[in-house]
Design a protein around this motif. Structure first.
Motif, short mmCIF file in Angstrom:
data_model
loop_
_atom_site.label_atom_id
_atom_site.label_comp_id
_atom_site.label_asym_id
_atom_site.label_seq_id
_atom_site.Cartn_x
_atom_site.Cartn_y
_atom_site.Cartn_z
N CYS A 36 4.50 6.26 -4.74
CA CYS A 36 4.38 4.44 -4.93
C CYS A 36 2.48 4.31 -5.40
O CYS A 36 1.80 5.57 -5.12
CB CYS A 36 4.83 4.04 -3.95
SG CYS A 36 4.50 4.33 -2.29
N PHE A 73 0.89 2.54 -2.96
CA PHE A 73 0.55 2.68 -2.03
C PHE A 73 -0.21 4.14 -1.71
O PHE A 73 -1.31 4.66 -0.88
CB PHE A 73 1.73 2.49 -0.66
CG PHE A 73 1.15 2.78 0.42
CD1 PHE A 73 -0.02 2.87 1.53
CD2 PHE A 73 1.96 4.02 1.59
CE1 PHE A 73 -0.77 3.43 2.77
CE2 PHE A 73 1.48 4.93 2.08
CZ PHE A 73 0.58 4.72 3.04
N CYS A 107 5.91 5.19 6.02
CA CYS A 107 4.71 4.92 4.21
C CYS A 107 3.99 6.51 5.12
O CYS A 107 3.82 6.85 4.10
CB CYS A 107 4.14 3.68 4.34
SG CYS A 107 5.59 2.48 3.85
N THR A 125 1.01 -1.86 2.45
CA THR A 125 2.36 -1.17 1.71
C THR A 125 4.03 -2.59 2.12
O THR A 125 3.68 -3.83 2.03
CB THR A 125 3.32 -0.47 3.63
OG1 THR A 125 3.77 -0.98 4.34
CG2 THR A 125 2.51 0.67 3.64
N CYS A 126 5.05 -1.97 1.18
CA CYS A 126 5.94 -3.18 0.87
C CYS A 126 6.47 -4.03 1.88
O CYS A 126 6.37 -5.61 1.01
CB CYS A 126 6.98 -1.99 0.76
SG CYS A 126 7.08 -0.87 -1.08
N GLY A 147 3.70 -0.51 -2.29
CA GLY A 147 4.07 0.34 -2.69
C GLY A 147 4.69 0.07 -4.29
O GLY A 147 4.98 0.57 -5.17
S1 SF4 Z 1 8.13 1.12 1.73
FE1 SF4 Z 1 6.80 0.53 -0.71
S2 SF4 Z 1 4.69 1.70 0.27
FE2 SF4 Z 1 6.58 2.06 1.64
S3 SF4 Z 1 6.08 4.71 0.99
FE3 SF4 Z 1 8.09 3.72 0.10
S4 SF4 Z 1 7.14 2.30 -2.19
FE4 SF4 Z 1 5.51 3.03 -0.77
#
Ligand code: SF4
Length: 463
Positions: A43, A45, A68, A128-129, A160
């Motif tokens: 992603c 991130f 993450c 992060t998300c 992400g």
């Molecule tokens: S939650 Fe978001 S930032 Fe964390 S790994 Fe998944 S897509 Fe990436």
């Protein structure tokens, strides 16, 4: 603000892919919807973390649920010549209460704890998300923490969900441009100072090239970001020239440094003998253009003659064993062409190269090397790759770990060429290494044993 930043990256004039799109297409970015069955890459991130984690002496703090950081921690072999702090995983590990009440205080406390325990020159904070969705303002927290602790606390706003890994690489570049590059002045600078951008020192590849530059008196003021130190990045705006080794990931840094600090850049590669030579020549040309003494040219040419001869002599041990071997190259970006020339130099035939992540320029370079009829693979399913090996149309696969099984299931050798690899392939030294590794893979006695019928099958035949 994040949306503006993303749009700025999509409009990047240095990216030919962006510029060939209409305004409407550009707004959508480059992420394509996956086909059913396809595995997603990292992603945004993850991309930001990959791009910045090789800065070795800073603490990389991931603000988000623990997975993450767990998924992105130390998954590449980026090496450091000094501090090992970059390999420590820091995360706020937010919980349900943070989601309900907000995680900003938790983040501030985590920054304080890191500074108390490790006192790094800077802390990089990754969004992060989950905290992005609940509205945690990491920029405000970083600003407050910078003031409170009198230390650079750098927000990397690349949650992400905004897109794929490549977008994250570029957003990481934007964070460096906004908060780090140009914020400190070096004690001194020389007419021989360069930056290398987009080189992550995987398996120590930067160290295969640095001795060549050291020999010429060319100083790598900063490598962004392999084996980098925070202060070097902050002072990198005083270099005389930039070399960009992976155009797709950090073109925005090279172009904006040219715009802001008048540092010219070129795109080059250190994979293969001729590309290493060309890159050394181009570095020299740019430095002389920027005021370095012209005698650098002659010294560079002398080094090239000596090092090329030495490399060819060492490769000669292998070329008679490798001549005519057919290689399927399944990688991306700059490696789709730079490794082609390296393999051809080793006497091998490249039966196909993947161009899924390649730019128009990358494809042009492939045609230059392999001819107009070059077999450029846009997408190849594992099933098609398996069939190719079954029909013996290739002798060895060079790819990342995810594709290895297409070759291995066919009892064919595979050489890891992607970021997780354990061998360094840069410069003249790296070319000798690559040829040696392919030779070892092809002539491993295991293959002869493995391709023989199993003893129990032989018993059945005799019966
Ligand atoms: S939650 Fe978001 S930032 Fe964390 S790994 Fe998944 S897509 Fe990436």
């Amino acid at each position: 603000m994040l949306q503006n930043k993303i749009q700025e990256v999509f409009n990047e004039p240095g990216c030919s892919k962006n510029q060939s799109k209409s305004d409407k297409e550009r707004k959508k970015g480059c992420t394509k919807a996956l086909q059913p069955g396809g595995a997603a890459g990292g992603c945004a991130f993850d991309g930001a973390k990959i791009a910045l984690q090789p800065i070795t002496d800073v603490a990389h703090l991931v603000h988000g649920p623990i997975a993450c950081e767990g998924n992105s921690w130390d998954n590449r072999g980026s090496k450091s010549s000094a501090s090992q702090l970059y390999r420590t995983g820091f995360t706020t590990d937010i919980n349900e209460l943070d989601v309900v009440y907000g995680g900003e205080k938790h983040l501030f406390k985590s920054i304080k704890e890191i500074i108390d325990k490790y006192d790094p020159p800077a802390v990089f904070v990754y969004q992060t998300c989950v905290p992005a969705m609940i509205g945690d303002d990491i920029e405000a927290v970083c600003k407050a923490a910078s003031q409170k602790f009198a230390k650079p606390i750098i927000p990397v706003d690349s949650p992400g969900f905004v897109g794929a890994k490549n977008l994250g690489n570029k957003l990481a570049g934007e964070a460096l441009l906004d908060y780090v590059i140009g914020t400190e002045e070096p004690e001194y600078s020389t007419p021989y100072d360069i930056n290398i951008i987009g080189e992550y020192n995987l398996s120590g590849e930067l160290w295969q090239v640095k001795p060549l530059l050291d020999h010429l008196g060319i100083r790598v003021a900063c490598c962004i970001s392999g084996d980098a130190k925070y202060h070097d990045v902050a002072q990198s705006h005083r270099a005389r020239a930039n070399m960009m080794v992976c155009s797709k990931s950090m073109i925005n840094i090279a172009r904006k440094m040219e715009e802001r600090y008048q540092i010219p850049f070129f795109e080059g590669s250190f994979y293969g003998i001729s590309d290493t030579t060309e890159s050394l020549r181009e570095i020299t040309r740019l430095l002389i253009q920027q005021g370095a003494p012209a005698e650098l040219h002659d010294r560079t040419e002398a080094l090239i003659v000596r090092e090329e001869a030495r490399a060819w002599q060492r490769i000669a041990e292998y070329t008679h064993r490798l001549r005519g071997k057919r290689v399927l190259l399944f990688t991306g970006g700059v490696k789709s062409w730079s490794v082609v020339s390296a393999l051809q130099e080793g006497g091998m035939e490249v039966v196909g190269t993947s161009v899924k992540k390649s730019t128009r320029e990358d494809k042009e370079k492939i045609k230059e090397l392999m001819g107009q009829d070059a077999h450029m693979i846009d997408d190849m399913t594992p099933r098609e790759m398996y069939k190719m090996f079954q029909e013996a149309r290739a002798d060895v696969l060079l790819s990342g770990g995810r594709s290895q099984f297409a070759a291995l299931k066919n009892k064919m050798p595979w050489v890891d060429i992607n970021q997780e690899r354990h061998h360094a392939y840069n410069g003249y030294e790296g070319m000798v290494n690559l040829v040696k590794q392919i030779d070892l893979a092809l002539y491993n006695p295991m293959w002869t044993l493995l391709r023989k019928p199993a003893p129990w099958d032989m018993r059945e035949v005799r019966a």
